[in-house]
Write an enzyme that holds these catalytic residues in place. Structure first.
Site, PDB file in Angstrom:
ATOM      1  N   ASP A   1       0.639  -1.104   0.238  1.00  0.00           N
ATOM      2  CA  ASP A   1      -0.054  -0.077  -0.065  1.00  0.00           C
ATOM      3  C   ASP A   1       0.998   1.102  -0.163  1.00  0.00           C
ATOM      4  O   ASP A   1       2.012   1.168   0.670  1.00  0.00           O
ATOM      5  CB  ASP A   1      -0.943  -0.177   1.244  1.00  0.00           C
ATOM      6  CG  ASP A   1      -1.960   0.850   1.247  1.00  0.00           C
ATOM      7  OD1 ASP A   1      -2.609   0.945   2.176  1.00  0.00           O
ATOM      8  OD2 ASP A   1      -2.040   1.532   0.174  1.00  0.00           O
TER       9      ASP A   1
ATOM     10  N   ASP B   1      -7.859  -7.552   1.224  1.00  0.00           N
ATOM     11  CA  ASP B   1      -6.970  -7.594   2.249  1.00  0.00           C
ATOM     12  C   ASP B   1      -7.812  -7.003   3.581  1.00  0.00           C
ATOM     13  O   ASP B   1      -8.543  -6.027   3.326  1.00  0.00           O
ATOM     14  CB  ASP B   1      -5.585  -6.700   2.079  1.00  0.00           C
ATOM     15  CG  ASP B   1      -6.070  -5.444   2.272  1.00  0.00           C
ATOM     16  OD1 ASP B   1      -6.431  -4.210   1.542  1.00  0.00           O
ATOM     17  OD2 ASP B   1      -5.848  -4.731   3.507  1.00  0.00           O
TER      18      ASP B   1
ATOM     19  N   CYS C   1      -7.095 -26.177  10.089  1.00  0.00           N
ATOM     20  CA  CYS C   1      -5.671 -25.582  10.615  1.00  0.00           C
ATOM     21  C   CYS C   1      -4.855 -26.313  11.595  1.00  0.00           C
ATOM     22  O   CYS C   1      -5.420 -27.206  12.174  1.00  0.00           O
ATOM     23  CB  CYS C   1      -6.192 -24.128  11.083  1.00  0.00           C
ATOM     24  SG  CYS C   1      -6.788 -23.941  12.689  1.00  0.00           S
TER      25      CYS C   1
ATOM     26  N   CYS D   1      -6.991 -26.186  15.120  1.00  0.00           N
ATOM     27  CA  CYS D   1      -7.998 -27.431  15.191  1.00  0.00           C
ATOM     28  C   CYS D   1      -7.394 -28.821  15.138  1.00  0.00           C
ATOM     29  O   CYS D   1      -7.950 -29.692  15.514  1.00  0.00           O
ATOM     30  CB  CYS D   1      -9.094 -27.039  14.057  1.00  0.00           C
ATOM     31  SG  CYS D   1      -9.800 -25.522  14.504  1.00  0.00           S
TER      32      CYS D   1
ATOM     33  N   CYS E   1     -12.373 -27.660  10.402  1.00  0.00           N
ATOM     34  CA  CYS E   1     -11.365 -26.808   9.878  1.00  0.00           C
ATOM     35  C   CYS E   1      -9.961 -27.711   9.942  1.00  0.00           C
ATOM     36  O   CYS E   1     -10.007 -28.368  10.787  1.00  0.00           O
ATOM     37  CB  CYS E   1     -11.005 -25.800  10.972  1.00  0.00           C
ATOM     38  SG  CYS E   1      -9.966 -24.592  10.752  1.00  0.00           S
TER      39      CYS E   1
ATOM     40  N   GLY F   1     -11.345   3.937   0.000  1.00  0.00           N
ATOM     41  CA  GLY F   1     -12.459   4.654   0.553  1.00  0.00           C
ATOM     42  C   GLY F   1     -13.547   4.005   1.232  1.00  0.00           C
ATOM     43  O   GLY F   1     -14.541   4.507   1.386  1.00  0.00           O
TER      44      GLY F   1
ATOM     45  N   HIS G   1      -5.931 -19.985  12.794  1.00  0.00           N
ATOM     46  CA  HIS G   1      -7.233 -20.354  12.540  1.00  0.00           C
ATOM     47  C   HIS G   1      -7.964 -19.568  11.828  1.00  0.00           C
ATOM     48  O   HIS G   1      -8.642 -20.085  10.937  1.00  0.00           O
ATOM     49  CB  HIS G   1      -7.834 -20.802  14.123  1.00  0.00           C
ATOM     50  CG  HIS G   1      -9.619 -21.148  13.879  1.00  0.00           C
ATOM     51  ND1 HIS G   1     -10.232 -22.096  13.503  1.00  0.00           N
ATOM     52  CD2 HIS G   1     -10.554 -20.228  13.785  1.00  0.00           C
ATOM     53  CE1 HIS G   1     -11.168 -22.196  13.147  1.00  0.00           C
ATOM     54  NE2 HIS G   1     -11.552 -21.003  13.380  1.00  0.00           N
TER      55      HIS G   1
END
Lengths: 407, 393
Positions: free
Chosen positions: B94, B271, B311, B314, B309, B221, B340
């Site tokens: 950015d 993002d 991840c 988990c 999940c 914006g 997670h």
């Protein structure tokens, strides 16, 4: 839990195997052993796979009572079939429960005749033998330390030291009595605590009396960063010389390579890794020598060169907060194979520390933890070597003056 | 790293939802994509391995923060941002305009740029469009953003107008700074459509920004305190005016329901710090909505928080243990919660891409939104406004 000694070297260091039974099988850990220090049942900041990737199964950990006694506490743990192993998802791991947290400075002024105090997140809690046994019954660690009143080496009032020995023995006897009538407690190994501060006679008394009780091993209490170097070895040996050969000896609060080797030579088998957290919290990365690559066995197998002695002057650790690392794009320690050294640079860690990013602690823990585990693996290597000179050479490279740790 | 130039290929659509692929010198990424935010060259608390294992292909860093610490020179000397932080995949930066405006103490804004004081040590700095582009070129991100003037959408009409006009002038300067250099084409430059929540302004801005041949177009914006309806309305409106052969990036969005709605409206890139930020405070995403792990009901939940999940958290820890870590003040708790939440969001993107490819996106969207209970509007707005006041985002 049983210790099988393979060898006692002429320096006094012992190499062996700690064997214990799990539900499924017999498991083995090699000594001298460093147990990962945990808080609330977790190695601070890092996930278990960091440890598991370093060493083949099984693995082990040191649980510290203060961060578990209040939460989760006995009430929650007893709901789990295998106690704390289940709760922490550490089935088949060797879990040792200590009374105090070696990362925190000792505060023995609050211990009483019927209880020892521990500091939980919620504040001070008094732990009696009964309360402690309830916790052990609910959590079912593989081995637990007997409740003890341990004074730090700063305590020099003889009366206080005597009291700590008396109380600790009384707690031990009460523990043994409660354990006798309870199968769950019988299945957990019990370590007697040898206390006595820096008073030689009291150390001997504590050790001699504890030996008379049917314990599975010993914890030599009362050592921490404050103890002075001169009497460290003699106090340590005053205790260990009395203990039976075949019993495993645990110690907390001993962290510099020099101190660790002194303890090993005095007959200690099991250590903890709390120093890894201390270094990390100070933004420091271990750089002390931890390789056995120039010992005979490894030379034969041609296992890598002497890496970390090359470019920089030897040091115990480096402080990544220092501005001089801002443009240093080398790894924390050349030759180190930890995640941090493979993927990141000193400049990056410096940046993370300056910006107070959480990742700084994670990466430093990964490095420091890996480094210390490698130190112990190398130590076992050189102790096993048929050449005494290998151990002495290793010792000369990594034993640093104490003051490095107090910097 | 290949010598690939930047490119975007649209490979399929399902209604307004789009499926595509971004190619950069540091690898490819599938769209719609969610980019975790590595503000200061780190996704807070997570190693880049953890970020990649959660399914991330691209991360976003912030030029304002990196400009102040560690500084452009240090990153350049490290060989660029990728090498500095140890992430080998695509990176988007950015421009830093928003942070200069909101975080730093503002000294002056005029047509030249923004003069501000660093929020760290009070030193004075000037950001101009040329400086912002130059810094981002030196950081070496694969996608860089135009320097725009930001305004809160609640600002009055003339303020919005003025900021928009200035943004348009600066967009031209950014393009003219970047296009003639060797970085052009290798580092993609995206233009940003502004205009607050005023439809005429948005139309005007879309038309003007798309008249400049940027490599992609962002909708700026939004997600600054307007209502969901306004955000959807503006997003739809702008997307309808953007060319279909270039990626559309909705900046600063968002929560799971925002992502699903954004994809439905034709957005390709997102993002947001939300997944990791709320995770650090104990709020975890589940298929039925956000929960707070500190809640007593998780105290004896012996199974993973979300059994669907995959991840790390988990797969290895029960909800009770996660809660215990939070209660104990152990950093591992917030770290695992971040893993997670990131995985939840990134897996959501994977599922959406799958659904678009299979022509079942609408069905997926309806099913997901039917089950997922978003945080209620009131608390969301309160939290948002507090964040804006405190941190500028």
């Amino acid at each position: 839990m049983k210790l099988f000694l393979e060898k006692i070297t002429s320096s006094g260091g012992r190499v062996g195997r700690l064997v214990w039974c799990t539900e499924s099988a017999q498991s083995v850990l090699e000594t001298p052993l460093c147990l990962p220090y945990t808080r609330a049942g977790a190695i601070p900041h890092i996930v278990q796979s960091v440890y598991q990737d370093l060493s083949p199964r099984p693995t082990a950990a040191m649980l510290t009572l203060p961060s578990l006694y209040e939460l989760p506490g006995s009430a929650v743990l007893k709901e789990y079939d295998y106690g704390i192993h289940n709760f922490l998802n550490m089935k088949d791991q060797f879990l040792y429960l200590s009374i105090q947290d070696p990362h925190c400075p000792p505060r023995s002024g609050f211990n009483e005749e019927k209880s020892t105090s521990v500091w939980t997140n919620g504040g001070r809690m008094k732990v009696s033998v009964a309360g402690y046994m309830e916790f052990v019954r609910a959590s079912r660690p593989n081995v637990f330390e007997s409740l003890c009143d341990s004074v730090s080496s700063q305590t020099n009032k003889l009366k206080r030291v005597r009291k700590s020995v008396d109380r600790t023995l009384r707690f031990l006897d009460q523990t043994l009595a409660m354990r006798q009538n309870c199968q769950v407690l019988e299945e957990c190994g019990l370590l007697g605590a040898v206390v006595g501060g820096d008073v030689y006679e009291e150390r001997v008394r504590s050790a001699t009396e504890t030996v008379k009780r049917p314990v599975d091993g010993f914890v030599i209490e009362g050592f921490d960063l404050e103890h002075s170097h001169e009497c460290y070895q003699s106090i340590l040996q005053s205790a260990t010389s009395v203990l039976p050969q075949s019993s495993p000896r645990f110690i907390h609060g001993v962290y510099s390579p020099g101190d660790i080797l002194t303890a090993v030579e005095s007959g200690v088998d099991v250590f903890d890794s709390a120093c890894v957290l201390t270094a990390t919290e100070n933004g420091c990365a271990f750089t002390f020598h931890n390789s056995s690559s120039d010992c005979v066995e490894n030379r034969r197998e041609n296992r890598g060169a002497t890496e970390n002695i090359a470019a920089e002057p030897p040091s115990h650790q480096i402080d990544l907060n220092d501005e001089k690392y801002a443009m240093d794009f080398s790894p924390l320690l050349r030759g180190c194979e930890c995640y941090c050294c493979v993927h990141h640079t000193r400049a990056y860690i410096h940046h993370l520390l300056i910006t107070r990013e959480i990742l700084a602690s994670t990466l430093l823990m990964m490095h420091n933890f890996t480094h210390l585990m490698k130190f112990f693996a190398s130590l076992r290597d050189v102790l096993r070597s048929p050449l005494e000179s290998d151990y002495l050479h290793f010792k000369s490279l990594c034993a640093f003056p104490e003051h490095f740790l107090h910097a | 790293m290949t010598k690939e130039k930047f490119s975007f290929r649209l490979s399929g659509t399902d209604g307004a939802a789009r499926l595509g692929q971004i190619t950069t010198p540091h690898g490819t990424a599938q769209t719609p994509i969610f980019m975790p935010v590595a503000t200061q060259a780190t996704v807070k608390g997570l190693t880049f391995d953890e970020v990649r294992n959660a399914g991330a292909e691209t991360v976003l860093s912030n030029a304002y923060h990196l400009y102040l610490r560690p500084g452009v020179d240090r990153i350049r000397d490290a060989g660029g941002l990728h090498r500095f932080m140890g992430w080998a995949g695509p990176v988007l930066t950015d421009s830093g305009g928003y942070q200069a405006f909101s975080l730093g103490a503002l000294r002056r804004i005029n047509d030249n740029g923004i003069l501000f004081r660093s929020h760290i040590d009070g030193s004075e700095h000037l950001f101009t469009p040329e400086v912002a582009i130059r810094n981002q070129q030196l950081f070496g991100a694969d996608i860089i953003m135009c320097f725009d003037q930001c305004v809160f959408s609640a600002g009055d009409r003339s303020d919005v107008r003025a900021a928009m006009d200035r943004t348009h002038r600066w967009a031209r300067v950014c393009y003219d700074t970047h296009a003639p250099t060797a970085y052009s084409g290798v580092q993609a430059l995206f233009g940003i459509v502004q205009g607050g929540t005023i439809p005429e302004f948005r139309d005007e801005s879309t038309e003007l920004v798309t008249s400049i041949p940027f490599d992609g177009y962002a909708i700026g914006g939004l997600a600054v305190g307007e209502t969901k309806e306004e955000m959807h309305r503006i997003t739809r409106q702008v997307c309808e005016g953007l060319p279909s052969d270039k990626p559309r990036y909705l900046m600063g969005v968002g929560s799971p329901e925002d992502l699903v709605n954004g994809v439905a409206l034709g957005v390709d890139m997102f993002d947001c710090v939300l997944p990791t930020r709320v995770a650090r405070n104990g709020a975890l995403f589940t298929p039925t909505g956000r929960i707070n792990i500190a809640n007593r009901r998780y105290g004896d939940q012996d199974v993973p928080l979300d059994e669907t999940c995959d991840c790390y958290a988990c797969q290895h820890y029960s909800a009770a243990y996660l809660r215990h870590l939070f209660k104990a003040g152990e950093m591992l708790g917030p770290r695992m919660a971040s893993v997670h939440n990131l995985r939840f969001v990134l897996r959501l993107m994977e599922q959406m891409r799958d659904a678009i490819a299979g022509g079942r996106f609408v069905e997926f969207r309806d099913r997901f939104l039917g089950a997922y209970q978003p945080t209620d509007e009131q608390s969301r707005q309160t939290q948002k406004h507090r964040w804006i006041r405190e941190r500028g985002v």
